[in-house]
Design an enzyme around this catalytic site. Structure first.
Site, PDB file in Angstrom:
ATOM      1  N   GLY A  76       0.819  -1.201   0.000  1.00  0.00           N
ATOM      2  CA  GLY A  76       0.000   0.000   0.000  1.00  0.00           C
ATOM      3  C   GLY A  76       0.854   1.252   0.000  1.00  0.00           C
ATOM      4  N   THR A  77       1.920   1.219   0.757  1.00  0.00           N
ATOM      5  CA  THR A  77       2.805   2.372   0.846  1.00  0.00           C
ATOM      6  C   THR A  77       3.386   2.716  -0.524  1.00  0.00           C
ATOM      7  OG1 THR A  77       3.363   1.762   3.114  1.00  0.00           O
ATOM      8  CG2 THR A  77       4.866   3.271   1.990  1.00  0.00           C
ATOM      9  N   GLN A 127      -7.874   0.712   3.633  1.00  0.00           N
ATOM     10  CA  GLN A 127      -8.788   0.197   4.661  1.00  0.00           C
ATOM     11  C   GLN A 127     -10.203  -0.004   4.137  1.00  0.00           C
ATOM     12  OE1 GLN A 127      -7.960  -1.009   7.473  1.00  0.00           O
ATOM     13  NE2 GLN A 127      -5.891  -0.191   7.749  1.00  0.00           N
ATOM     14  N   SER A 137      -3.855  -2.494  -0.358  1.00  0.00           N
ATOM     15  CA  SER A 137      -2.798  -3.318   0.225  1.00  0.00           C
ATOM     16  C   SER A 137      -3.357  -4.706   0.503  1.00  0.00           C
ATOM     17  CB  SER A 137      -2.310  -2.671   1.526  1.00  0.00           C
ATOM     18  OG  SER A 137      -1.459  -3.574   2.197  1.00  0.00           O
ATOM     19  N   GLY A 138      -2.657  -5.732   0.026  1.00  0.00           N
ATOM     20  CA  GLY A 138      -3.163  -7.096   0.127  1.00  0.00           C
ATOM     21  C   GLY A 138      -3.381  -7.573   1.552  1.00  0.00           C
ATOM     22  N   HIS A 139      -2.452  -7.208   2.461  1.00  0.00           N
ATOM     23  CA  HIS A 139      -2.519  -7.832   3.783  1.00  0.00           C
ATOM     24  C   HIS A 139      -3.636  -7.283   4.648  1.00  0.00           C
ATOM     25  CE1 HIS A 139      -0.347  -4.798   6.423  1.00  0.00           C
ATOM     26  NE2 HIS A 139      -0.010  -4.356   5.235  1.00  0.00           N
ATOM     27  N   THR A 146      10.228  -7.930 -11.755  1.00  0.00           N
ATOM     28  CA  THR A 146       9.525  -9.189 -11.986  1.00  0.00           C
ATOM     29  C   THR A 146       8.375  -9.331 -11.001  1.00  0.00           C
ATOM     30  OG1 THR A 146      11.529 -10.190 -12.831  1.00  0.00           O
ATOM     31  CG2 THR A 146       9.799 -11.696 -12.076  1.00  0.00           C
ATOM     32  N   CYS A 163       2.318   5.744  23.806  1.00  0.00           N
ATOM     33  CA  CYS A 163       3.331   4.857  24.355  1.00  0.00           C
ATOM     34  C   CYS A 163       3.589   3.626  23.517  1.00  0.00           C
ATOM     35  CB  CYS A 163       2.943   4.440  25.759  1.00  0.00           C
ATOM     36  SG  CYS A 163       3.285   5.751  26.924  1.00  0.00           S
TER      37      CYS A 163
END
Ligand SMILES: Cc1ncc(COP(=O)(O)O)c(C=O)c1O
Ligand code: FES
Lengths: 286, 391
Positions: free
Chosen positions: B71-72, B180, B200-202, B238, B326
């Site tokens: 995605g990035t 998303q 993005s695939g994941h 590739t 945090c």
């Protein structure tokens, strides 16, 4: 996920001494909701008002803040006030088997709450940086507005923990971690503290060949120094290296900036620290 | 310990069927689709099939699909292409709540002399379209506005955004980071104003390290990855054949599960939200009044800190994430919550649950059982929480 030690995990899951002491002799409070962590420390002294017989805490914060508070109370119980005051933030971290560097500010918060509690008990000025509306606060100029931290406090932490980069200062105190506006000033404080230190104390790099030294200087400028300047919209260019003399020219926001002398000094200290002790940095018109 | 995985906006399980689909393309059918022999050719056919499947989910045509590495990369490729196509234009518009894949690039470009407008959001995470209308001009090269926010699930009115850009933009490109949104809500590029869109695939049960940039037919595109002729010269290198084939299958499945996502999954999310609000005082939903993805719940608890909640939940096998400072190593609450002006009393105590079709009612029951005591315990430990509990 943070790589917390088993000890941190254990003190987070089963914190010791949570609560309050209604008839406490000393109470120290640092941090705030807005800052993201806060600690209230209660101390009970023996009849002679010498030795700490009980300590309790309440903490708002992440796992390592809670674990650090738990560790602090365990460390100081049974100590005299003076012995307790000698506790360093590093001791708190060591007690827990170490903290990730980004979390060192949790140990600093513990140490600070302790100082505040004891100072208030003894009636001296309160060495806090956090904005708590205390009447009497140790003198100092606010450097980091976002977290309300003074130069006095920051210099103390820089010296005590031998910090050399602004990033480390952020990890230990949070200063610089929000808007970042105070980072140039933090760098100045680092050079002040480093400059005040006897040279022998710094780690001496091994003897270098000239070629290796030139490589190292270039690498350090590229990897360590320029990125810091970019953050403030500045930049520098390496003009020449002859022996230990490094000539640099400032670009963009650094050029013509009144504090570029400080920046040159900062570059010099950084190079001395990371490359060789005898490096002299000269600013030239480029 | 069996995990209860509720962090699907971070990444998802690879669907078993997706994994089976890709499995042969490592050790057996490992040919290069560009090769002239039958062995590569049969892989080419599967890559084409995958392209068709992705296109079908988006209502796009297959030539509009460019496979990338994530995605990035898709986000970077879209924005970099636009500024290459329009070298004379120096203005970029985005929002304050974008993923760093967009925001960091835009901020870097602003250091290189680009004028970057970051649109604000209101307290519920919604855009002000008038601000966009005022910002678009003939100098604008690209507008990049995410379809749905990863932290809050807030969905932006993408077609209204597109209309404004087309009216006022003098050819400014419209890119949307739909990482998303794809697979969670219906998307139809045939009826859309979007020029480029990132996937993005994941995030939809395909593996990590595969992405798509949709580029509308007729929209000029300059690749930033150059080399071989793959992907019709739009993305050299590739092809990651197994991952592409996996993503194709994942998109096919996403289409089939879309209704489930918007009924059963949404109902689980809603039940979790309502019950937690009932059981835990001083909690609020981030973006609760806005249109949201069906799977996302961002909930803030006053007087406690998010990382501590997550670690205690993790002890019970529950995987969620937080918008708190945090967890990320930064010291401020997430840029999204700050942009929304979430009150500082609870900005540090935000937790995100993001569901998927693999979650069950039992998962929801477990969280409903385990979370309230965790928050209570931390409040009892917190000086502010105690004040509140004692009051
Ligand atoms: C909105 C959004 N954009 C972009 C990305 C980046 O995708 P990838 O991890 O495939 O690079 C993510 C996921 O982290 C995301 O949530
Ligand atoms: S002034 Fe220090 S981070 Fe903002």
């Amino acid at each position: 996920m943070w790589d917390y030690t088993e000890k941190v995990r254990e003190h987070f899951l089963n914190p010791r001494n949570v609560g309050d002491i209604p008839d406490a002799d000393a109470v120290g409070e640092v941090g705030s909701l807005a800052c993201g962590d806060a600690l209230k420390l209660y101390i009970k002294l023996d009849d002679a008002k010498e030795r700490i017989v009980d300590a309790k805490f309440q903490t708002f914060g992440c796992a390592s803040a809670i674990a650090s508070s738990s560790a602090l109370t365990e460390i100081i119980k049974g100590k005299t006030l003076d012995e307790a005051l000698a506790t360093t933030n590093q001791e708190i971290a060591d007690f827990l088997g170490g903290l990730p560097e980004e979390k060192m500010h949790c140990s600093v918060m513990g140490q600070e709450a302790l100082e505040v509690a004891i100072a208030k008990y003894r009636g001296g000025p309160v060495p806090t940086h956090h904005d708590h509306g205390h009447e009497e606060v140790e003198p100092g100029e606010i450097v980091c507005k976002c977290f309300g931290l003074t130069d006095t406090f920051l210099k103390k932490v820089i010296a005590a923990n031998k910090l050399t980069t602004a990033e480390q200062v952020t990890h230990f105190t949070k200063a610089g971690g929000a808007c970042g506006g105070c980072i140039p000033k933090i760098k100045e404080l680092i050079s002040e503290v480093l400059g005040a230190q006897p040279t022998e104390e710094r780690k001496k790099p091994e003897k270098l060949t000239n070629l290796r030294k030139m490589q190292l200087i270039q690498e350090t400028l590229e990897k360590e120094i320029r990125p810091l300047l970019w953050a403030d919209g500045g930049d520098l260019e390496l003009v020449d290296i002859s022996g230990s003399e490094v000539q640099i020219a400032f670009r963009k926001a650094c050029a013509g900036c009144a504090s570029s002398g400080n920046t040159a000094k900062f570059v010099e200290l950084k190079l001395r620290d990371l490359v060789a002790d005898d490096i002299v940095v000269q600013e030239v018109e480029g | 310990m069996k995990e209860i995985y509720m962090d699907n906006n971070a990444t998802t399980k690879v669907d078993e069927a997706v994994f089976e689909e890709m499995r042969p393309y490592f050790c057996d059918l490992y040919g290069n689709p560009s090769s002239m022999h039958f062995f590569g050719g049969q892989v080419q056919k599967k890559v084409d099939e995958a392209r068709n499947r992705v296109a079908a989910l988006l209502g796009a045509s297959p030539e509009e699909i460019v496979f990338t590495a994530c995605g990035t990369e898709s986000d970077n490729a879209a924005i970099r292409s636009a500024i290459e196509v329009y070298p004379e234009r120096r203005h970029i518009i985005t929002t304050r709540v974008e993923h760093p894949a967009v925001l960091t690039l835009c901020r870097n470009l602003s250091k290189r002399g680009y004028r970057v407008t970051e649109l604000n959001v209101d307290g519920e995470g919604r855009l002000d379209l008038n601000e966009l209308r005022a910002a678009v001009d003939e100098d604008t090269a690209i507008v990049s506005v995410m379809w749905a926010n990863n932290e809050t699930g807030v969905v932006f009115p993408i077609e209204e955004v597109g209309k404004i850009i087309k009216e006022k933009g003098k050819g400014a490109f419209f890119h949307t980071d739909a990482v998303q949104a794809v697979g969670k809500i219906p998307i139809d590029m045939a009826a859309s104003t979007v020029d480029m869109l990132s996937i993005s695939g994941h995030k939809l049960h395909a593996p990590k390290g595969i992405g798509v940039l949709y580029v509308r037919k007729g929209v000029p595109f300059r690749p930033f990855m150059v080399g071989g002729h793959q992907e019709h010269n739009r993305r050299a290198g590739t092809e990651n054949t197994a991952a592409i084939i996996a993503l194709g299958k994942a998109c096919e499945l996403a289409g089939q599960w879309m209704e489930d996502e918007n009924t059963r999954v949404k109902a689980m999310r809603d039940r979790l939200q309502t019950t937690l609000l009932e059981l835990i005082p001083r909690a609020r939903i981030n973006g609760g009044q806005a249109e949201r993805l069906p799977n996302t719940l961002s909930i803030a608890f006053e007087f406690v800190e998010g990382e501590a909640i997550l670690m205690l939940l993790s002890e019970k096998g529950i995987c969620a994430s937080s918008g708190s400072a945090c967890t990320s190593g930064s010291l401020e609450p997430s840029h999204v919550l700050r942009a929304m002006g979430v009150p500082f009393t609870c900005a540090h105590g935000s937790i995100r649950f993001s569901l998927s079709r693999f979650n069950t009612d039992e998962d929801i029951e477990t969280i409903i059982r385990e979370l309230p005591p965790v928050v209570r315990r931390l409040r009892e430990m917190s000086p502010f929480g105690r004040e509140f509990l004692n009051a």
